[in-house]
Design a protein around this motif. Structure first.
Motif, PDB file in Angstrom:
ATOM      1  N   ASN A  18     -13.627 -38.802   0.009  1.00  0.00           N
ATOM      2  CA  ASN A  18     -15.178 -38.158  -0.323  1.00  0.00           C
ATOM      3  C   ASN A  18     -14.963 -37.852  -0.731  1.00  0.00           C
ATOM      4  O   ASN A  18     -15.020 -36.722  -1.159  1.00  0.00           O
ATOM      5  CB  ASN A  18     -15.186 -37.501   0.628  1.00  0.00           C
ATOM      6  CG  ASN A  18     -17.378 -38.019   1.243  1.00  0.00           C
ATOM      7  OD1 ASN A  18     -17.574 -37.279   0.291  1.00  0.00           O
ATOM      8  ND2 ASN A  18     -17.456 -38.551   2.006  1.00  0.00           N
ATOM      9  N   ASP A  20     -18.811 -36.532  -2.024  1.00  0.00           N
ATOM     10  CA  ASP A  20     -19.367 -35.628  -1.963  1.00  0.00           C
ATOM     11  C   ASP A  20     -19.479 -33.954  -2.937  1.00  0.00           C
ATOM     12  O   ASP A  20     -20.485 -33.916  -3.804  1.00  0.00           O
ATOM     13  CB  ASP A  20     -20.477 -35.574  -0.901  1.00  0.00           C
ATOM     14  CG  ASP A  20     -20.905 -36.802  -0.373  1.00  0.00           C
ATOM     15  OD1 ASP A  20     -20.483 -37.871  -0.677  1.00  0.00           O
ATOM     16  OD2 ASP A  20     -21.348 -36.836   0.831  1.00  0.00           O
ATOM     17  N   ARG A  23     -19.172 -34.360  -6.702  1.00  0.00           N
ATOM     18  CA  ARG A  23     -20.490 -34.893  -6.838  1.00  0.00           C
ATOM     19  C   ARG A  23     -21.433 -33.661  -6.727  1.00  0.00           C
ATOM     20  O   ARG A  23     -22.036 -33.770  -8.012  1.00  0.00           O
ATOM     21  CB  ARG A  23     -21.194 -36.420  -6.049  1.00  0.00           C
ATOM     22  CG  ARG A  23     -22.137 -37.043  -6.506  1.00  0.00           C
ATOM     23  CD  ARG A  23     -22.381 -37.906  -6.025  1.00  0.00           C
ATOM     24  NE  ARG A  23     -22.485 -39.174  -5.657  1.00  0.00           N
ATOM     25  CZ  ARG A  23     -21.955 -39.660  -5.074  1.00  0.00           C
ATOM     26  NH1 ARG A  23     -22.103 -38.781  -4.024  1.00  0.00           N
ATOM     27  NH2 ARG A  23     -21.576 -40.926  -4.877  1.00  0.00           N
ATOM     28  N   GLU A  24     -21.223 -32.831  -6.418  1.00  0.00           N
ATOM     29  CA  GLU A  24     -21.741 -31.954  -6.433  1.00  0.00           C
ATOM     30  C   GLU A  24     -22.280 -30.778  -7.659  1.00  0.00           C
ATOM     31  O   GLU A  24     -22.286 -30.510  -7.710  1.00  0.00           O
ATOM     32  CB  GLU A  24     -22.844 -31.407  -5.069  1.00  0.00           C
ATOM     33  CG  GLU A  24     -23.435 -32.208  -3.731  1.00  0.00           C
ATOM     34  CD  GLU A  24     -24.589 -32.248  -4.271  1.00  0.00           C
ATOM     35  OE1 GLU A  24     -25.524 -30.613  -4.983  1.00  0.00           O
ATOM     36  OE2 GLU A  24     -25.457 -33.615  -4.222  1.00  0.00           O
ATOM     37  N   GLY A  41     -24.258 -44.698  -5.801  1.00  0.00           N
ATOM     38  CA  GLY A  41     -23.354 -43.569  -6.096  1.00  0.00           C
ATOM     39  C   GLY A  41     -23.354 -43.345  -7.831  1.00  0.00           C
ATOM     40  O   GLY A  41     -22.642 -42.011  -7.860  1.00  0.00           O
TER      41      GLY A  41
END
Length: 346
Positions: A18, A20, A23-24, A41
């Motif tokens: 994943n 996420d 990306r953050e 995304g």
């Protein structure tokens, strides 16, 4: 920010299942530039305006399994250190350093390069040049083979093995399919490419039959195609289907099918060495143009504008359990891209 500081944090952030968290982390680093995440995304941020428009691209996903970060002097080990968080760190640093005065720079970071490339396929940036971050050992790579996968599905007629004449043996029909794979390029394939060499077409898996005493009614041959320009996905699959169809026995059906994928396969590309983005990178210190050793999302972008694959790291250690990158090379890559951008838009 320094590329090494960011890279150490990035490699400590798993992104094999994943993206996420990764990306953050990237969004936090880009906070001053009002970054956005699109519907696919992708992380996007821009500086400057007008033309030329140069896009810096790489990806934040990695292959499994995760390999924890470990630093030994100037070497950083861990999953993604080479492919492609090292290149990302260099591009991010260059994006932060440049203040475009005569053009625009966009950082476009995709989420799924290692799988289906849905992020890259969704991008429509209208650029004048792309620098795609991958491990090239600081060489400016201006071409790469494409990669297609597919199957030849053979349908025969089952029968008792004691009476083979009553059936149509799908496994035996695989023999002319294998011959067809060997003969395709001599008869129909593109010519040898000056930089990439010849295309290849090989069988990678074969299966068929369901009992030891039964003539098999089904068989499947899986193949891998490494293409060279100007061959397209559509050209290859249409031509190969015709090529196979005339070689199998009349009592066996043969269906050529592309492997399941929601996006187009990555086609081969070639960028002329006199393209401005190539010349700027080489003048800034990148190695002379050469081919890249793997298929990349650069394929999608090369259809839009001249595209170069560039970055720190050795492709040979990407995806390995001992994946690593030389941190001095990461810093050097950042300097090269910064100087190239200064020439292109500064």
């Amino acid at each position: 920010m320094t590329p090494v500081d960011f890279l150490e944090r990035a490699v400590r952030t798993p992104s094999h299942e994943n993206v996420d968290a990764m990306r953050e982390l990237l969004l936090d680093e880009l906070a001053a530039y009002d970054p956005a995440v699109d519907d696919a995304g992708n992380v996007l941020a821009s500086r400057g305006s007008g033309r030329p428009h140069v896009v810096l691209n790489t990806h934040i996903d990695t292959v499994p399994p995760h390999v924890p970060a470990r630093r030994d002097g100037d070497t950083l080990y861990g999953r993604g250190s080479c492919d492609a968080k090292g290149p990302l760190a260099a591009l991010l640093a260059a994006f932060d350093r440049i203040s475009p005065e005569s053009g625009r720079v966009t950082l476009a970071v995709t989420p799924d390069e290692e799988t289906d490339s849905t992020g890259a396929h969704a991008l429509d940036l209208g650029a004048d040049g792309y620098i795609v971050g991958e491990p090239t050992g600081l060489n400016a790579c201006t071409s790469a083979r494409g990669r297609f996968q597919g199957t030849v599905e053979l349908g025969g007629e089952g029968a008792h093995a004691a009476q083979p004449q009553e059936g149509a043996n799908a496994i035996q029909a695989a023999a002319p399919v294998l011959d067809a794979l060997d003969a395709y390029d001599d008869e129909h394939g593109p010519s040898r490419h000056a930089e990439l060499g010849p295309p290849t077409l090989v069988a990678t898996k074969i299966r068929g039959g369901d009992a030891t005493n039964r003539v098999p009614s089904e068989a499947v041959v899986t193949f891998d195609r490494r293409s060279v320009p100007p061959e397209t996905e559509a050209d290859f699959f249409a031509g190969f289907a015709d090529h196979v169809g005339v070689r199998v026995p009349d009592d066996v059906t043969a269906t050529v099918a592309r492997a399941e994928r929601d996006t187009p396969f990555l086609e081969a590309f070639h960028t002329p060495s006199d393209a401005s983005v190539v010349e700027a990178l080489v003048a800034a210190g990148a190695g002379r143009p050469r081919p890249f050793g793997a298929a990349t999302e650069a394929s999608y972008f090369a259809a839009d504008a001249p595209t170069v694959v560039f970055g720190p790291g050795d492709l040979a250690v990407a995806h390995s359990s001992d994946e690593y990158v030389d941190l001095r090379e990461v810093e050097r890559a950042a300097d090269i891209v910064t100087d190239a951008l200064a020439e292109l838009v500064g």
